[in-house]
Enzyme design. Sequence first.
Site: not given
Lengths: 251, 198
Positions: A115, A154, A164, A167, A169
């Site tokens: 991110y 990640y 995770r 995905h 959000h």
Amino acid sequence: MSTDSIGKPSDRLILPKYERDDASHPALDTPEYFSTSLRSPLRPLQLLPQNLTEITGPVLGHERVGETDHDLTVQHEGEPLGERIVVSGRVMDSDGKPVPHTLVEIWQANASGRYRHAGDRHPAPLDPNFSGTGRCMTDENGNYRFVTIKPGAYPWRNHDNAWRPAHIHFSLFGRAFTQRLVTQMYFPGDPLFYQDPIFQSVRDPKARERMICEFDLDSTLPEWALSYHFDIVLRGSQATPFEEDEDDDDD
Amino acid sequence: MTTERSVEVTHVSQPATTPSQTVGPFFALPGGLPWPDGPELLPPEAPDAVMLRGRLSDGAGEPIPDGLIEIWQADERGGFAHPDDPREQSTDFPGFGRCATGPDGEFWFRTVKPAALPTPAGETEAPHINVTVLARGLLDRVVTRIYFPDEPAANAADPVLSGVDPARRDTLVATATVDGFRFDIRLQGDDETIFFAV
Ligand SMILES: [Fe+3]
């Protein structure tokens, strides 16, 4: 009678009612997800009646959406690395009615699983051509569409070697305070589902499936991008009295 | 006569909503959920503007630096800019504010104190602001309400406030400050804020 407030006391208010769907949602207290331990309220929730503040909600419009906000691959000088994808679908309520003209916000990791956030310590490369944030409005039929890059998985240190699943959000407002939803969209067949306590926090397997998008070959952009379909279902209000008034006066 | 719909219904089954998931720790990435004007429902020069400040903390009493607070409220006359409010009214007031918590768990809004509201049951709700709290570690949003300390009579008659445990009622009432109000939110602990299911 007060003159500086709206409405006469004798006016009878008739308001829509939004159905709860508790079985589809995770319990706040989910110990396998360790961050819940000091953050999930321990006292039982009190039931709030659905009055004016609950059945209204922010009407956020196009002023919140810039020209390239829906296309995360054109927000920088160059193109981001990764697999281009289209993510589109319909926002509707659980009565099957589309939710038109509502703001949809997304954020995600880049193709490497990183991110663009100071707090992300995963040592995977940032992509100078990818911010990972998008916004759009649904159209009059509740449809939305983003162009982006498939995010990478990640690691996140929740448990030993925790990863995770990939995905995106999503944040949605619907038309009422009761309909506010923040969720995550997952990809079909991800091998990381079984070990992810956030995905598994939704106990009903059928409800979990509603967080997984569908690969959709027919809406791929040939020679350019693959495509995934993701419908989002907010709480329904059944038919509201106002609609009945408009369409059917004698019943 | 049935209501006509221009769009076909694709699912005919039980109410089956998309599940909630946590907002996670990274929603505040540049261009993400926090908006530069998010906390400002009114400009500083607005005559009725008040500052609403608070702190979000966890079960250890530690500030939560990665939370997102959203508020939704009526204006100072009780108006909502929304088509489902059946009362004859109009307002330019946005009613919605959004603020990410800082490193010290603090959040703020510049807003107006709302008016009391009628209910379908014929009661009157005391002036209040609805609050959504989102954070890493919260798998669903939690909801609370802010009431005001200078409304003792209206608060006593409020159907929601009068229905909660008297020992915890104070967790829903803001305190007065020089330029507005303060409302701290404790997700857990002996003085846990009252949260609602809507
Ligand atoms: Fe994430």
